[in-house]
Design an enzyme around this catalytic site. Structure first.
Site, mmCIF file in Angstrom:
data_model
loop_
_atom_site.group_PDB
_atom_site.id
_atom_site.type_symbol
_atom_site.label_atom_id
_atom_site.label_comp_id
_atom_site.label_asym_id
_atom_site.label_seq_id
_atom_site.Cartn_x
_atom_site.Cartn_y
_atom_site.Cartn_z
ATOM 1 N N HIS A 134 50.480 84.639 37.194
ATOM 2 C CA HIS A 134 50.807 83.958 35.936
ATOM 3 C C HIS A 134 49.933 84.559 34.842
ATOM 4 O O HIS A 134 48.818 85.024 35.091
ATOM 5 C CB HIS A 134 50.508 82.459 36.116
ATOM 6 C CG HIS A 134 50.966 81.586 35.000
ATOM 7 N ND1 HIS A 134 50.299 81.512 33.791
ATOM 8 C CD2 HIS A 134 52.007 80.712 34.916
ATOM 9 C CE1 HIS A 134 50.923 80.629 33.009
ATOM 10 N NE2 HIS A 134 51.956 80.141 33.662
ATOM 11 N N GLN A 214 50.162 76.130 41.703
ATOM 12 C CA GLN A 214 51.436 75.944 42.409
ATOM 13 C C GLN A 214 51.246 75.550 43.865
ATOM 14 O O GLN A 214 52.216 75.175 44.534
ATOM 15 C CB GLN A 214 52.265 77.237 42.328
ATOM 16 C CG GLN A 214 52.684 77.625 40.936
ATOM 17 C CD GLN A 214 53.673 76.655 40.318
ATOM 18 O OE1 GLN A 214 54.460 76.020 41.020
ATOM 19 N NE2 GLN A 214 53.637 76.521 39.001
ATOM 20 N N LYS A 237 51.129 69.305 37.615
ATOM 21 C CA LYS A 237 51.951 69.857 38.696
ATOM 22 C C LYS A 237 51.748 69.072 39.997
ATOM 23 O O LYS A 237 52.553 69.175 40.918
ATOM 24 C CB LYS A 237 51.635 71.331 38.899
ATOM 25 C CG LYS A 237 51.948 72.187 37.678
ATOM 26 C CD LYS A 237 51.705 73.644 37.939
ATOM 27 C CE LYS A 237 51.742 74.464 36.655
ATOM 28 N NZ LYS A 237 53.050 74.457 35.984
#
Length: 417
Positions: A134, A214, A237
């Site tokens: 990212h 993630q 998240k």
């Protein structure tokens, strides 16, 4: 209300997705006249009632600034705030709450580390990252490299979207100072063998950072088992609120790093002759912290902790497996990233269709996905695409929603065939 919601979840047998979905109020709505199918969890996951109630109760019953209030509300707020820090410590299996730093999210956490390690770098030093990172795990290192004369070196990946281990091993050398790697790729879902990679890097004295943004919604990391020096993630998240994240760092390194920002809380003593820093973790927490958000993150971790983790992983794998089975029902559909070990993320393209058009047309059918470069432009360049469409699943998604996604994609494909 929160306690009842959590308790009810704890009593669920096997993996009762229908009961779990009732804990997430937002999932019961309609979008464009269709039941919402939320498949954009990789960007931001939804929040259970337990989180909403915990934050509401904080504002209704205990809101105050923390640590310095000489009154009951201040004591309550401080207890809730530091209690959430302990919840995070336990979740990560860190040695001490001194190693748990509140940040605004993964991006700020990585910037804290990059800034703090800059004094260790000099011209010719190398910072090793991967092609699948990212932007949050690329740009801060580029900024530090520009200041210090160091160089950011990318590890190659395979066409399947796996880290090229030969490339990794060949790039480790006496100039490598920092190794920063994503635990799970946000764009591909690839699960990297971070423990093995960290072991190789640490054997050479290289400082290691893991972007866990993630990973934490799907797996529970153990920072001591991983052996990493730093681990970063965002609350939103992990079914928690926006605006807060966590940086885990080994205490010795955090002690040696300079503060990221100056101001209140991060000081021990201030005079016009000079300032001394507060102890860990407060040295890196300048200003009034996001107290309600920390409480919300603590509640989110507690909520997920009451679920059967193994059953959750099995349920999410079933979603991805079913999606992969249905790919052949959509002519021209191609999966981008086919690693053997993946989180429940499906990044794809359909011949003749732009990803943004796919997203817009799915939204008209009540289905929410993400489209674009996913803050991973170097990765998109590797695949020769401007972007992809991405469906990212969570434990509250259902097999029926997977079927709805592909029914909608078939409809879209026929319209443009």
């Amino acid at each position: 209300m929160t306690d009842l919601s959590v308790a009810n979840t704890a009593k669920k047998t096997a993996f009762d997705v229908d009961a779990i979905r009732r804990d997430f109020p937002i999932l019961s709505q309609q979008v464009n006249g269709k039941p919402l199918v939320y498949l954009d969890n990789g960007a931001s996951a939804q929040k259970p009632v337990a989180v909403l109630d915990a934050m509401d109760r904080y504002y209704r019953e205990m809101h105050s600034n923390v640590h310095r209030g000489a009154h009951t509300l201040g004591d309550r707020a401080t207890a809730a705030f530091e209690g959430a820090r302990e919840t995070v410590r336990s979740f990560l299996n860190a040695e001490s709450t001194r190693e748990i730093i509140w940040t605004r999210g993964t991006t700020e956490a990585i910037n804290v580390v990059a800034n703090g390690l800059a004094p260790r770098l000099k011209a010719g030093d190398e910072i090793l990252v991967s092609q699948m990172e990212h932007h949050a795990n690329i740009v801060p290192w580029q900024m530090v490299a520009e200041r210090t004369g160091a160089k950011v070196v990318p590890i190659q990946i395979t066409p399947e979207g796996e880290l090229d281990l030969d490339s990794f091993n060949s790039l480790l050398n006496e100039r490598t100072r920092i190794f920063a790697i994503t635990h799970v790729s946000n764009a591909l879902g690839t699960v990297n063998p971070v423990a093995t990679l960290i072991k190789e890097a640490k054997a050479r004295g290289i400082i290691t950072l893991v972007d866990g943004a993630q990973a934490v919604p799907h797996y529970q990391p153990d920072v001591q088992a991983l052996g990493c020096d730093f681990y970063a993630f965002s609350a939103h998240k992990l079914f928690g609120p926006t605006g807060i994240g966590v940086l885990y760092g080994k205490a010795q390194l955090l002690e040696e790093m300079p503060p990221y920002q100056g101001g209140g809380e991060m000081i021990e003593r201030v005079s016009f002759e000079g300032t001394t820093w507060n102890t860990l973790p407060y040295k890196f927490e300048a200003g009034t912290p996001a107290v309600a958000e920390a409480v919300g993150l603590g509640a989110a971790i507690d909520y997920v902790g009451r679920l059967d983790r193994r059953a959750m992983e099995i349920a999410e794998k079933a979603l991805l497996d079913r999606a992969n089975q249905l790919v052949e029902t959509v002519p021209g559909m191609e999966i981008i990233g086919t690693a053997k070990h993946k989180a429940p993320v499906m990044s794809f393209k359909i011949a003749g269709l732009h990803p943004s058009d796919i997203g817009t047309l799915l939204d008209q059918q009540g289905i929410a996905i993400r489209t674009g470069h996913h803050c991973a432009m170097p990765l998109m360049a590797f695949y020769g695409v401007p972007g992809t469409a991405r469906a990212s699943f969570a434990f509250y998604n259902t097999l029926d929603e997977v079927e709805q996604l592909f029914t909608a994609l078939q409809k879209i494909q026929r319209l443009f065939a």
